[in-house]
Write a protein that holds these residues in place. Structure first.
Motif, PDB file in Angstrom:
ATOM      1  N   ILE A  94       0.816  -1.214   0.000  1.00 44.32           N
ATOM      2  CA  ILE A  94       0.000   0.000   0.000  1.00 44.32           C
ATOM      3  C   ILE A  94       0.853   1.270   0.000  1.00 44.32           C
ATOM      4  O   ILE A  94       0.545   2.217  -0.736  1.00 44.32           O
ATOM      5  CB  ILE A  94      -0.988  -0.001   1.186  1.00 44.32           C
ATOM      6  CG1 ILE A  94      -2.097  -1.024   0.937  1.00 44.32           C
ATOM      7  CG2 ILE A  94      -1.593   1.389   1.384  1.00 44.32           C
ATOM      8  CD1 ILE A  94      -3.120  -1.106   2.063  1.00 44.32           C
ATOM      9  N   PRO A  95       1.924   1.363   0.815  1.00 41.78           N
ATOM     10  CA  PRO A  95       2.747   2.586   0.784  1.00 41.78           C
ATOM     11  C   PRO A  95       3.274   2.909  -0.612  1.00 41.78           C
ATOM     12  O   PRO A  95       3.342   4.086  -0.989  1.00 41.78           O
ATOM     13  CB  PRO A  95       3.883   2.259   1.760  1.00 41.78           C
ATOM     14  CG  PRO A  95       3.281   1.289   2.724  1.00 41.78           C
ATOM     15  CD  PRO A  95       2.380   0.438   1.888  1.00 41.78           C
ATOM     16  N   THR A  96       3.648   1.881  -1.366  1.00 36.10           N
ATOM     17  CA  THR A  96       4.141   2.116  -2.729  1.00 36.10           C
ATOM     18  C   THR A  96       3.038   2.679  -3.605  1.00 36.10           C
ATOM     19  O   THR A  96       3.251   3.632  -4.367  1.00 36.10           O
ATOM     20  CB  THR A  96       4.683   0.808  -3.343  1.00 36.10           C
ATOM     21  OG1 THR A  96       5.730   0.299  -2.532  1.00 36.10           O
ATOM     22  CG2 THR A  96       5.210   1.051  -4.754  1.00 36.10           C
ATOM     23  N   THR A  97       1.841   2.096  -3.503  1.00 35.92           N
ATOM     24  CA  THR A  97       0.700   2.584  -4.283  1.00 35.92           C
ATOM     25  C   THR A  97       0.374   4.023  -3.922  1.00 35.92           C
ATOM     26  O   THR A  97       0.154   4.860  -4.798  1.00 35.92           O
ATOM     27  CB  THR A  97      -0.538   1.691  -4.045  1.00 35.92           C
ATOM     28  OG1 THR A  97      -0.303   0.395  -4.607  1.00 35.92           O
ATOM     29  CG2 THR A  97      -1.781   2.294  -4.697  1.00 35.92           C
ATOM     30  N   LEU A  98       0.352   4.321  -2.636  1.00 37.35           N
ATOM     31  CA  LEU A  98       0.020   5.675  -2.190  1.00 37.35           C
ATOM     32  C   LEU A  98       1.104   6.673  -2.584  1.00 37.35           C
ATOM     33  O   LEU A  98       0.800   7.826  -2.928  1.00 37.35           O
ATOM     34  CB  LEU A  98      -0.194   5.698  -0.677  1.00 37.35           C
ATOM     35  CG  LEU A  98      -1.386   4.889  -0.154  1.00 37.35           C
ATOM     36  CD1 LEU A  98      -1.504   5.021   1.361  1.00 37.35           C
ATOM     37  CD2 LEU A  98      -2.685   5.333  -0.828  1.00 37.35           C
ATOM     38  N   ALA A  99       2.356   6.245  -2.534  1.00 36.29           N
ATOM     39  CA  ALA A  99       3.453   7.138  -2.939  1.00 36.29           C
ATOM     40  C   ALA A  99       3.364   7.454  -4.429  1.00 36.29           C
ATOM     41  O   ALA A  99       3.517   8.619  -4.839  1.00 36.29           O
ATOM     42  CB  ALA A  99       4.799   6.490  -2.610  1.00 36.29           C
ATOM     43  N   LEU A 100       3.131   6.432  -5.233  1.00 35.28           N
ATOM     44  CA  LEU A 100       2.954   6.637  -6.669  1.00 35.28           C
ATOM     45  C   LEU A 100       1.809   7.609  -6.935  1.00 35.28           C
ATOM     46  O   LEU A 100       1.915   8.518  -7.762  1.00 35.28           O
ATOM     47  CB  LEU A 100       2.670   5.305  -7.377  1.00 35.28           C
ATOM     48  CG  LEU A 100       3.841   4.353  -7.593  1.00 35.28           C
ATOM     49  CD1 LEU A 100       3.335   3.011  -8.094  1.00 35.28           C
ATOM     50  CD2 LEU A 100       4.826   4.942  -8.593  1.00 35.28           C
ATOM     51  N   THR A 101       0.713   7.400  -6.216  1.00 41.35           N
ATOM     52  CA  THR A 101      -0.471   8.235  -6.400  1.00 41.35           C
ATOM     53  C   THR A 101      -0.205   9.681  -6.004  1.00 41.35           C
ATOM     54  O   THR A 101      -0.469  10.612  -6.772  1.00 41.35           O
ATOM     55  CB  THR A 101      -1.655   7.701  -5.563  1.00 41.35           C
ATOM     56  OG1 THR A 101      -1.963   6.358  -5.967  1.00 41.35           O
ATOM     57  CG2 THR A 101      -2.881   8.580  -5.734  1.00 41.35           C
ATOM     58  N   ALA A 102       0.313   9.874  -4.794  1.00 39.72           N
ATOM     59  CA  ALA A 102       0.505  11.229  -4.268  1.00 39.72           C
ATOM     60  C   ALA A 102       1.500  12.035  -5.102  1.00 39.72           C
ATOM     61  O   ALA A 102       1.216  13.176  -5.496  1.00 39.72           O
ATOM     62  CB  ALA A 102       0.962  11.160  -2.815  1.00 39.72           C
ATOM     63  N   ILE A 103       2.664  11.445  -5.379  1.00 39.59           N
ATOM     64  CA  ILE A 103       3.706  12.179  -6.108  1.00 39.59           C
ATOM     65  C   ILE A 103       3.257  12.517  -7.516  1.00 39.59           C
ATOM     66  O   ILE A 103       3.375  13.662  -7.966  1.00 39.59           O
ATOM     67  CB  ILE A 103       5.018  11.376  -6.134  1.00 39.59           C
ATOM     68  CG1 ILE A 103       5.554  11.179  -4.718  1.00 39.59           C
ATOM     69  CG2 ILE A 103       6.067  12.096  -6.986  1.00 39.59           C
ATOM     70  CD1 ILE A 103       6.742  10.238  -4.634  1.00 39.59           C
ATOM     71  N   SER A 104       2.726  11.516  -8.227  1.00 41.81           N
ATOM     72  CA  SER A 104       2.314  11.748  -9.615  1.00 41.81           C
ATOM     73  C   SER A 104       1.133  12.706  -9.699  1.00 41.81           C
ATOM     74  O   SER A 104       1.065  13.540 -10.607  1.00 41.81           O
ATOM     75  CB  SER A 104       1.985  10.426 -10.313  1.00 41.81           C
ATOM     76  OG  SER A 104       0.961   9.734  -9.638  1.00 41.81           O
ATOM     77  N   PHE A 105       0.205  12.638  -8.726  1.00 43.95           N
ATOM     78  CA  PHE A 105      -0.957  13.533  -8.767  1.00 43.95           C
ATOM     79  C   PHE A 105      -0.531  14.980  -8.532  1.00 43.95           C
ATOM     80  O   PHE A 105      -0.988  15.893  -9.234  1.00 43.95           O
ATOM     81  CB  PHE A 105      -1.986  13.124  -7.723  1.00 43.95           C
ATOM     82  CG  PHE A 105      -3.213  14.005  -7.705  1.00 43.95           C
ATOM     83  CD1 PHE A 105      -4.208  13.847  -8.653  1.00 43.95           C
ATOM     84  CD2 PHE A 105      -3.351  15.009  -6.747  1.00 43.95           C
ATOM     85  CE1 PHE A 105      -5.326  14.673  -8.662  1.00 43.95           C
ATOM     86  CE2 PHE A 105      -4.462  15.831  -6.742  1.00 43.95           C
ATOM     87  CZ  PHE A 105      -5.457  15.657  -7.698  1.00 43.95           C
ATOM     88  N   ILE A 106       0.336  15.206  -7.561  1.00 45.88           N
ATOM     89  CA  ILE A 106       0.795  16.575  -7.273  1.00 45.88           C
ATOM     90  C   ILE A 106       1.552  17.155  -8.466  1.00 45.88           C
ATOM     91  O   ILE A 106       1.319  18.304  -8.876  1.00 45.88           O
ATOM     92  CB  ILE A 106       1.685  16.584  -6.018  1.00 45.88           C
ATOM     93  CG1 ILE A 106       0.843  16.263  -4.775  1.00 45.88           C
ATOM     94  CG2 ILE A 106       2.373  17.939  -5.855  1.00 45.88           C
ATOM     95  CD1 ILE A 106       1.657  16.032  -3.520  1.00 45.88           C
ATOM     96  N   LEU A 107       2.453  16.359  -9.046  1.00 49.23           N
ATOM     97  CA  LEU A 107       3.201  16.825 -10.215  1.00 49.23           C
ATOM     98  C   LEU A 107       2.276  17.059 -11.400  1.00 49.23           C
ATOM     99  O   LEU A 107       2.424  18.039 -12.142  1.00 49.23           O
ATOM    100  CB  LEU A 107       4.290  15.812 -10.574  1.00 49.23           C
ATOM    101  CG  LEU A 107       5.433  15.639  -9.567  1.00 49.23           C
ATOM    102  CD1 LEU A 107       6.384  14.547 -10.028  1.00 49.23           C
ATOM    103  CD2 LEU A 107       6.186  16.954  -9.383  1.00 49.23           C
TER     104      LEU A 107
END
Length: 221
Positions: free
Chosen positions: A17-30
């Motif tokens: 889950i942390p990997t999924t959330l990190a991918l989501t958060a970073i890519s969404f903000i950028l």
């Protein structure tokens, strides 16, 4: 469905889950930052740049995410050797950012156009520069309009992270796939996976409602 195997499958997916959330958060903000930049360029009809941005949006909206990831991970490094060491995680961030921004740009553009022209004219008449009018007057009002659609884009980004396993990133989908390959219980693994994605989306929907309510303060009649 093997209920006895469910806890071990759940734990294995939870680890990713942390990997999924990190991918989501970073890519969404950028992606949001890039979408705002492109939308502002389009809104102000900046010569040349608006045409380049138009081609970019058309390309990434008109092609699937998986081929985009393959192009970034396998294609471009094959002709640019210096990029061969780029990590799968970084490739997924870049791919999701470019893909999501193409869709989010239209959301931001529509929100900008929803702000009456009189708001900008009044800001300029009071001595503000075009840049100040954009960031102090237009964007804050456009944000309230864009929130519901941007949360839909966030949900799509969460789902899009499931494609990361195609280039070797062990996120939730990859974790379920690897666990199922060991136990041969594919049905249980993917049912648990879908329920966990569903739970994440439900949480995001709750957050969206809270944000909308807070941003509606001052606009309610």
């Amino acid at each position: 469905m093997d209920f006895a195997a469910t806890p071990s499958i759940f734990l294995r997916i939870t680890e990713a889950i942390p990997t999924t959330l990190a991918l989501t958060a970073i890519s969404f903000i950028l992606a949001l930052a890039l979408a705002i930049l492109i939308a502002v360029i389009d809104y102000n009809k900046v010569p040349v740049l608006d045409k380049i941005c138009g081609v970019y949006v058309s390309f990434f909206r008109g092609t699937p995410l998986i081929p985009q990831l393959f192009l970034l991970y396998f294609g471009i490094p094959s002709i640019v050797p210096s990029l061969r060491d780029i990590s799968p995680f970084a490739v997924c961030i870049i791919g999701l950012t470019l893909n999501s921004a193409a869709y989010m740009k239209e959301v931001v553009r529509g929100a900008l156009l929803s702000v009456p022209d009189g708001q900008r004219e009044a800001a300029l008449a009071h001595g503000m520069t075009s840049r100040q009018a954009m960031f102090r007057i237009i964007l804050p009002q456009a944000a309230r309009v864009a929130i519901p659609s941007l949360f839909n884009n966030l949900v799509d980004t969460v789902k899009g992270t499931s494609m990361a396993f195609t280039v070797g990133v062990v996120e939730m989908t990859a974790a379920a796939k690897l666990k199922a390959a060991v136990t041969y219980d594919y049905f249980t693994a993917y049912v648990v996976l879908m329920l966990m994605y569903w739970a994440i989306i439900l949480i995001l929907e709750r957050v969206e409602k809270t944000v909308e309510q807070k941003m509606a303060v001052g606009y309610e009649r």
